[in-house]
Design a protein around this motif. Sequence first.
Motif, PDB file in Angstrom:
ATOM      1  N   ASN A   1      -9.158 -16.461 -11.633  1.00  0.00           N
ATOM      2  CA  ASN A   1      -9.062 -15.103 -12.157  1.00  0.00           C
ATOM      3  C   ASN A   1      -7.940 -14.312 -11.504  1.00  0.00           C
ATOM      4  OD1 ASN A   1     -11.279 -15.722 -13.732  1.00  0.00           O
ATOM      5  ND2 ASN A   1     -12.733 -14.820 -12.284  1.00  0.00           N
ATOM      6  N   PHE A   2      -7.434 -13.376 -12.246  1.00  0.00           N
ATOM      7  CA  PHE A   2      -6.245 -12.608 -11.869  1.00  0.00           C
ATOM      8  C   PHE A   2      -6.602 -11.123 -11.888  1.00  0.00           C
ATOM      9  CE2 PHE A   2      -2.259 -10.874 -11.480  1.00  0.00           C
ATOM     10  CZ  PHE A   2      -1.521 -10.634 -12.634  1.00  0.00           C
ATOM     11  N   THR A   3      -6.377 -10.452 -10.766  1.00  0.00           N
ATOM     12  CA  THR A   3      -6.692  -9.030 -10.667  1.00  0.00           C
ATOM     13  C   THR A   3      -5.427  -8.220 -10.425  1.00  0.00           C
ATOM     14  OG1 THR A   3      -8.923  -9.415  -9.838  1.00  0.00           O
ATOM     15  CG2 THR A   3      -7.959  -7.262  -9.378  1.00  0.00           C
ATOM     16  N   ILE A   4      -5.284  -7.162 -11.204  1.00  0.00           N
ATOM     17  CA  ILE A   4      -4.210  -6.201 -10.980  1.00  0.00           C
ATOM     18  C   ILE A   4      -4.845  -4.939 -10.420  1.00  0.00           C
ATOM     19  CG2 ILE A   4      -2.345  -4.854 -12.009  1.00  0.00           C
ATOM     20  CD1 ILE A   4      -2.215  -6.953 -14.246  1.00  0.00           C
ATOM     21  N   THR A   5      -4.388  -4.524  -9.272  1.00  0.00           N
ATOM     22  CA  THR A   5      -4.908  -3.316  -8.626  1.00  0.00           C
ATOM     23  C   THR A   5      -4.016  -2.135  -8.972  1.00  0.00           C
ATOM     24  OG1 THR A   5      -5.738  -4.661  -6.797  1.00  0.00           O
ATOM     25  CG2 THR A   5      -5.506  -2.295  -6.406  1.00  0.00           C
ATOM     26  N   ALA A   6      -4.638  -1.005  -9.221  1.00  0.00           N
ATOM     27  CA  ALA A   6      -3.876   0.217  -9.537  1.00  0.00           C
ATOM     28  C   ALA A   6      -2.873  -0.061 -10.648  1.00  0.00           C
ATOM     29  CB  ALA A   6      -3.186   0.754  -8.296  1.00  0.00           C
ATOM     30  N   SER A   7      -3.376  -0.420 -11.809  1.00  0.00           N
ATOM     31  CA  SER A   7      -2.530  -0.845 -12.927  1.00  0.00           C
ATOM     32  C   SER A   7      -1.497   0.224 -13.293  1.00  0.00           C
ATOM     33  CB  SER A   7      -3.390  -1.180 -14.137  1.00  0.00           C
ATOM     34  OG  SER A   7      -4.147  -0.047 -14.524  1.00  0.00           O
ATOM     35  N   GLN A   8      -0.388  -0.265 -13.827  1.00  0.00           N
ATOM     36  CA  GLN A   8       0.692   0.604 -14.267  1.00  0.00           C
ATOM     37  C   GLN A   8       1.051   0.257 -15.708  1.00  0.00           C
ATOM     38  OE1 GLN A   8       3.935   0.027 -11.501  1.00  0.00           O
ATOM     39  NE2 GLN A   8       2.741   0.697  -9.730  1.00  0.00           N
ATOM     40  N   VAL A   9       1.693   1.187 -16.369  1.00  0.00           N
ATOM     41  CA  VAL A   9       2.074   0.976 -17.762  1.00  0.00           C
ATOM     42  C   VAL A   9       2.938  -0.284 -17.909  1.00  0.00           C
ATOM     43  CG1 VAL A   9       3.356   1.928 -19.712  1.00  0.00           C
ATOM     44  CG2 VAL A   9       1.856   3.411 -18.346  1.00  0.00           C
ATOM     45  N   VAL A  10       3.761  -0.568 -16.915  1.00  0.00           N
ATOM     46  CA  VAL A  10       4.634  -1.740 -16.977  1.00  0.00           C
ATOM     47  C   VAL A  10       3.865  -3.049 -16.914  1.00  0.00           C
ATOM     48  CG1 VAL A  10       6.658  -0.595 -16.028  1.00  0.00           C
ATOM     49  CG2 VAL A  10       5.013  -1.696 -14.481  1.00  0.00           C
ATOM     50  N   ASP A  11       2.584  -2.969 -16.580  1.00  0.00           N
ATOM     51  CA  ASP A  11       1.755  -4.177 -16.570  1.00  0.00           C
ATOM     52  C   ASP A  11       1.286  -4.561 -17.977  1.00  0.00           C
ATOM     53  OD1 ASP A  11       0.162  -2.994 -13.544  1.00  0.00           O
ATOM     54  OD2 ASP A  11       1.873  -4.356 -13.751  1.00  0.00           O
ATOM     55  N   SER A  12       1.509  -3.700 -18.930  1.00  0.00           N
ATOM     56  CA  SER A  12       1.103  -3.996 -20.305  1.00  0.00           C
ATOM     57  C   SER A  12       1.845  -5.227 -20.805  1.00  0.00           C
ATOM     58  CB  SER A  12       1.402  -2.804 -21.224  1.00  0.00           C
ATOM     59  OG  SER A  12       0.641  -1.666 -20.850  1.00  0.00           O
ATOM     60  N   ALA A  13       1.083  -6.234 -21.180  1.00  0.00           N
ATOM     61  CA  ALA A  13       1.666  -7.514 -21.577  1.00  0.00           C
ATOM     62  C   ALA A  13       0.537  -8.436 -22.005  1.00  0.00           C
ATOM     63  CB  ALA A  13       2.432  -8.152 -20.414  1.00  0.00           C
ATOM     64  N   VAL A  14       0.920  -9.616 -22.479  1.00  0.00           N
ATOM     65  CA  VAL A  14      -0.048 -10.692 -22.692  1.00  0.00           C
ATOM     66  C   VAL A  14       0.045 -11.616 -21.490  1.00  0.00           C
ATOM     67  CG1 VAL A  14      -0.800 -12.590 -24.153  1.00  0.00           C
ATOM     68  CG2 VAL A  14       0.209 -10.530 -25.185  1.00  0.00           C
ATOM     69  N   TYR A  15      -1.093 -11.936 -20.933  1.00  0.00           N
ATOM     70  CA  TYR A  15      -1.136 -12.792 -19.748  1.00  0.00           C
ATOM     71  C   TYR A  15      -1.776 -14.129 -20.119  1.00  0.00           C
ATOM     72  CZ  TYR A  15       0.168  -8.730 -17.034  1.00  0.00           C
ATOM     73  OH  TYR A  15       0.849  -7.645 -16.530  1.00  0.00           O
ATOM     74  N   PHE A  16      -1.082 -15.187 -19.759  1.00  0.00           N
ATOM     75  CA  PHE A  16      -1.550 -16.534 -20.065  1.00  0.00           C
ATOM     76  C   PHE A  16      -1.910 -17.272 -18.789  1.00  0.00           C
ATOM     77  CE2 PHE A  16      -0.747 -16.834 -24.523  1.00  0.00           C
ATOM     78  CZ  PHE A  16       0.345 -16.012 -24.772  1.00  0.00           C
ATOM     79  N   CYS A  17      -3.050 -17.929 -18.836  1.00  0.00           N
ATOM     80  CA  CYS A  17      -3.443 -18.875 -17.812  1.00  0.00           C
ATOM     81  C   CYS A  17      -3.119 -20.272 -18.347  1.00  0.00           C
ATOM     82  CB  CYS A  17      -4.942 -18.732 -17.536  1.00  0.00           C
ATOM     83  SG  CYS A  17      -5.612 -19.818 -16.271  1.00  0.00           S
ATOM     84  N   ALA A  18      -2.667 -21.162 -17.486  1.00  0.00           N
ATOM     85  CA  ALA A  18      -2.294 -22.501 -17.937  1.00  0.00           C
ATOM     86  C   ALA A  18      -2.672 -23.535 -16.887  1.00  0.00           C
ATOM     87  CB  ALA A  18      -0.791 -22.566 -18.246  1.00  0.00           C
ATOM     88  N   LEU A  19      -2.833 -24.760 -17.355  1.00  0.00           N
ATOM     89  CA  LEU A  19      -3.280 -25.863 -16.506  1.00  0.00           C
ATOM     90  C   LEU A  19      -2.359 -27.053 -16.695  1.00  0.00           C
ATOM     91  CD1 LEU A  19      -5.547 -27.469 -14.881  1.00  0.00           C
ATOM     92  CD2 LEU A  19      -6.611 -27.868 -17.105  1.00  0.00           C
ATOM     93  N   SER A  20      -1.998 -27.709 -15.605  1.00  0.00           N
ATOM     94  CA  SER A  20      -1.233 -28.939 -15.663  1.00  0.00           C
ATOM     95  C   SER A  20      -1.941 -29.976 -14.823  1.00  0.00           C
ATOM     96  CB  SER A  20       0.190 -28.713 -15.143  1.00  0.00           C
ATOM     97  OG  SER A  20       0.908 -29.923 -15.087  1.00  0.00           O
ATOM     98  N   GLU A  21      -2.233 -31.126 -15.421  1.00  0.00           N
ATOM     99  CA  GLU A  21      -2.859 -32.189 -14.654  1.00  0.00           C
ATOM    100  C   GLU A  21      -1.796 -32.877 -13.822  1.00  0.00           C
ATOM    101  OE1 GLU A  21      -4.878 -34.264 -17.784  1.00  0.00           O
ATOM    102  OE2 GLU A  21      -6.716 -33.117 -17.478  1.00  0.00           O
ATOM    103  N   GLY A  22      -2.114 -33.146 -12.591  1.00  0.00           N
ATOM    104  CA  GLY A  22      -1.080 -33.541 -11.643  1.00  0.00           C
ATOM    105  C   GLY A  22      -0.699 -34.998 -11.658  1.00  0.00           C
ATOM    106  N   ASP A  23      -1.601 -35.857 -12.095  1.00  0.00           N
ATOM    107  CA  ASP A  23      -1.290 -37.273 -12.031  1.00  0.00           C
ATOM    108  C   ASP A  23      -1.682 -37.909 -13.346  1.00  0.00           C
ATOM    109  OD1 ASP A  23      -2.387 -40.140 -10.033  1.00  0.00           O
ATOM    110  OD2 ASP A  23      -0.788 -39.877 -11.516  1.00  0.00           O
ATOM    111  N   SER A  24      -0.726 -37.988 -14.246  1.00  0.00           N
ATOM    112  CA  SER A  24      -1.020 -38.563 -15.558  1.00  0.00           C
ATOM    113  C   SER A  24      -0.215 -39.828 -15.773  1.00  0.00           C
ATOM    114  CB  SER A  24      -0.743 -37.534 -16.653  1.00  0.00           C
ATOM    115  OG  SER A  24       0.552 -37.018 -16.507  1.00  0.00           O
ATOM    116  N   GLY A  25       0.035 -40.571 -14.720  1.00  0.00           N
ATOM    117  CA  GLY A  25       0.779 -41.820 -14.852  1.00  0.00           C
ATOM    118  C   GLY A  25       2.172 -41.539 -15.352  1.00  0.00           C
ATOM    119  N   ALA A  26       2.475 -42.021 -16.550  1.00  0.00           N
ATOM    120  CA  ALA A  26       3.789 -41.744 -17.134  1.00  0.00           C
ATOM    121  C   ALA A  26       3.761 -40.444 -17.904  1.00  0.00           C
ATOM    122  CB  ALA A  26       4.162 -42.892 -18.071  1.00  0.00           C
TER     123      ALA A  26
END
Lengths: 118, 114
Positions: free
Chosen positions: A76-101
């Motif tokens: 989870n991601f927390t923004i403290t004391a939010s500002q107008v410039v924080d307005s955006a779409v925020y994406f969380c993403a995952l990469s598996e670290g060991d997928s052979g090739a």
Amino acid sequence: AQKVTQAQTEISVVEKEDVTLDCVYETRDTTYYLFWYKQPPSGELVFLIRRNSFDEQNEISGRYSWNFQKSTSSFNFTITASQVVDSAVYFCALSEGDSGAGSYQLTFGKGTKLSVIP
Amino acid sequence: NAGVTQTPKFRILKIGQSMTLQCTQDMNHNYMYWYRQDPGMGLKLIYYSVGAGITDKGEVPNGYNVSRSTTEDFPLRLELAAPSQTSVYFCASSDIAGALYEQYFGPGTRLTVT
């Protein structure tokens, strides 16, 4: 197969409020990487943070903080004391670290649109 | 460094037309990726490349082709454009050496097929 869920589609807060964006992930790998990206209205993707699966320390960067909990598969991601410039779409993403090739591709959540009202 | 550059920024195609989206990176990264972003959705991987001469399919490859003749360039080809390919396309690259794993994204190409 890996999956990222961002259950909050849109959030609106008044400036200076704190806000937490939720991210839950699924993976069978023991080695993986989690990311947060910001996409402001201009459309580009801005890297915010990367965390590997072996490092559960929370991180703080200015007004931003991240809470990684393997027990609940959440990053989870927390923004403290939010500002107008924080307005955006925020994406969380995952990469598996060991997928052979494999690709080390990113699997994205659908994003959370944050609107900070002045 | 310019990072990852994409051209064009915007394009309108008619159904059945073809085009190539260009992507170039100047960071000497081995890994390159093409994603598409549909409205209200996250990015989905179309194709990726782990080095010059090596490409592979991602999650949504149908209707697209890629090539990787050099480390720097990774063009995406649409052969017969369809309305379902209306999307924003992002190219990205990453340096696997040193286990950095961060992907650097280009500014995107907004494509409309009518």
